[in-house]
Design an enzyme around this catalytic site. Structure first.
Site, short mmCIF file in Angstrom:
data_model
loop_
_atom_site.label_atom_id
_atom_site.label_comp_id
_atom_site.label_asym_id
_atom_site.label_seq_id
_atom_site.Cartn_x
_atom_site.Cartn_y
_atom_site.Cartn_z
CB SER A 196 4.30 -20.00 -1.11
OG SER A 196 5.65 -19.81 -1.51
CG HIS A 220 -8.97 8.37 8.17
ND1 HIS A 220 -8.84 9.31 7.18
CD2 HIS A 220 -9.99 8.79 8.96
CE1 HIS A 220 -9.74 10.27 7.36
NE2 HIS A 220 -10.45 9.97 8.43
#
Ligand code: ARG
Length: 452
Positions: A288, A166
């Site tokens: 970026s 999970h």
């Protein structure tokens, strides 16, 4: 009528009855075949050679004619493999290009190549050969991925790493255990790809338009020459199965890509500062255009996204094959997704080993993330090994863990200056909608308008 010496009609189609077809209709139906079929040309030519030899064996072609055509085809094969034999746009497809070119070079004899076959079994055969070749390649690439993960497992079997369920901390593992999981995953994928290759291993050649021909074709001989282990026996089923073997092969490619996707997802998480378990070297990251500090794992993300490309192709083909028996031109539409998906899978699997060898694991960060409560399961099992019922052991260890967590020192509060600097940065970003100018009133207005 077209002149008897012409193989293709005056406008370039094998089926021309003399009158030129509407150009828009032709462009719409031929689509990108003149580009896609370039990929199939070597396979189409090899199948044509086997077909001609088989015709000679039943004396449907004179030996000298067969020899001449085979030599012509062999020359075309050399050119196709060198990339110098291309398909002209005015020819509908690769099949037309082969016959037209052969006839240009050999004259009358070239026009004999298509006896006893249809473009329907021709394209099926070329696709199957192409697919068998691609699947064998993908299986080998998947094995290479398995070896890369196995090498990593061998060198990192003593490097501690948290294991999750999970996405919550569960039990300790090692990088070796994590990597071995993927080694096995890629091995399974290679086996699935081998099985798909078997599905494609039947020869459609000689099924013709789907109803056989009035010639005692040596289909078995041609199939053996092409390396097929069996025949598609029933011509109608052979035609009808087009697209179905493609579904099997795309599902196999998807299986391998699903293993890649899981690996990519793990790496995408592990390379975040929040996990900090893995770093990629500069030559495997991108930057970026606005944020100067960024080193992004784009390669990992595209590997993850590539699985969707293959899944889309699978879905596309499954939609197309919803047809009644026999050949339908819809089936041509299965070619592009198959080629696209196989190329995508090939490019992705080929890059995985280079990525894996570059992973720089951070043992300290991983060890820090193995918190004491992750040993609870082992402790409960140990108590059970000493004679206690597992459910009782589970409860005892459960309350120990709760107590330990309650006793744990709370984490140090963040530095006030860092928080201040962060908030200053955020509040200064006043471009409309940005964190310094949220315009919540505008949002509320839009919501109210909707609710009116
Ligand atoms: N480009 C076609 C395909 O991929 C070739 C077969 C054409 N056959 C036909 N009957 N029109 O299906």
């Amino acid at each position: 009528m077209s002149s008897p010496s012409k193989s293709a009609g005056s406008s370039g189609q094998l089926w021309s009855k003399g009158k030129a077809p509407d150009a828009d209709m032709l462009r719409y139906t031929a689509r990108d075949d003149y580009m896609l079929d370039v990929e199939l040309l070597p396979f189409d030519i090899r199948a044509s050679i086997a077909h001609v030899r088989a015709l000679a064996r039943i004396e449907a072609l004179a030996p000298e004619q067969a020899t001449q055509i085979v030599e012509g085809l062999e020359q075309l094969l050399v050119e196709a493999e060198a990339g110098t034999f291309t398909i002209a746009k005015e020819h509908e497809d690769g099949h037309t290009a082969i016959e037209v070119e052969l006839t240009k070079r050999l004259g009358e004899t070239g026009k004999r190549v298509h006896l006893g076959r249809s473009r329907n079994d021709q394209v099926l055969t070329a696709m199957r050969l192409y697919e068998k070749h691609a699947l064998a390649n993908l299986a080998a690439l998947s094995s290479n991925c398995a070896s890369a993960m196995l090498s990593l497992a061998e060198t990192s079997k003593d490097v501690l790493m948290p294991g999750y369920t999970h996405l919550q901390r569960a039990m300790p593992q090692t990088v070796g255990h994590w990597a071995a999981a993927f080694a096995e995953g890629f091995l399974d994928a290679a086996n699935v790809l081998d099985n798909a290759c078997e599905t494609c291993d039947k020869s459609p050649l000689g099924a013709a338009a789907g109803y056989g021909v009035n010639l005692p074709l040596d289909r078995a001989g041609a199939a053996a020459e092409l390396g097929f282990s069996a025949l598609d026996l029933n011509p109608l089923w052979s035609q009808t199965s087009r697209g179905l073997s493609e579904v099997v092969l795309l599902a196999a490619a998807w299986h391998a890509m699903a293993v890649v996707r899981r690996l990519a997802w793990d790496l995408s998480l592990f390379t975040t500062s929040e996990f900090g378990f893995v770093e990629l070297p500069d030559d495997f990251t991108t930057g970026s255009s606005i944020m100067p500090q960024k080193r992004n794992p784009d390669v990992v993300e595209l590997m993850r996204g590539a699985c969707a490309v293959v899944q889309g192709a699978l879905n596309e083909v499954m939609g197309i094959v919803a047809l009644p028996s026999g050949y339908h031109r819809d089936l041509q539409l299965t070619k592009a997704p198959v080629i696209r998906a196989l190329r995508e899978t090939q490019a992705t699997l080929a890059l995985v080993p280079s990525l894996v060898t570059r992973l720089q694991f951070k043992p300290d960060a991983m060890a820090r993330a193995v918190s004491p409560e992750m040993l609870a399961t082992d402790r409960a099992v140990n108590l059970a090994k000493d004679g206690m019922a597992f459910r009782d052991a589970y409860k005892i260890v459960g309350s120990e863990v709760l107590q330990a967590l309650a006793d744990r020192k709370p984490p140090a509060p963040p530095h006030a200056e860092d928080v201040q600097a962060g908030m200053t940065s955020v509040k200064a970003r006043v471009s409309p909608g940005a964190p310094g100018a949220l315009q919540l009133d505008e949002l509320a207005k839009r919501l109210a308008q909707r609710e009116r």
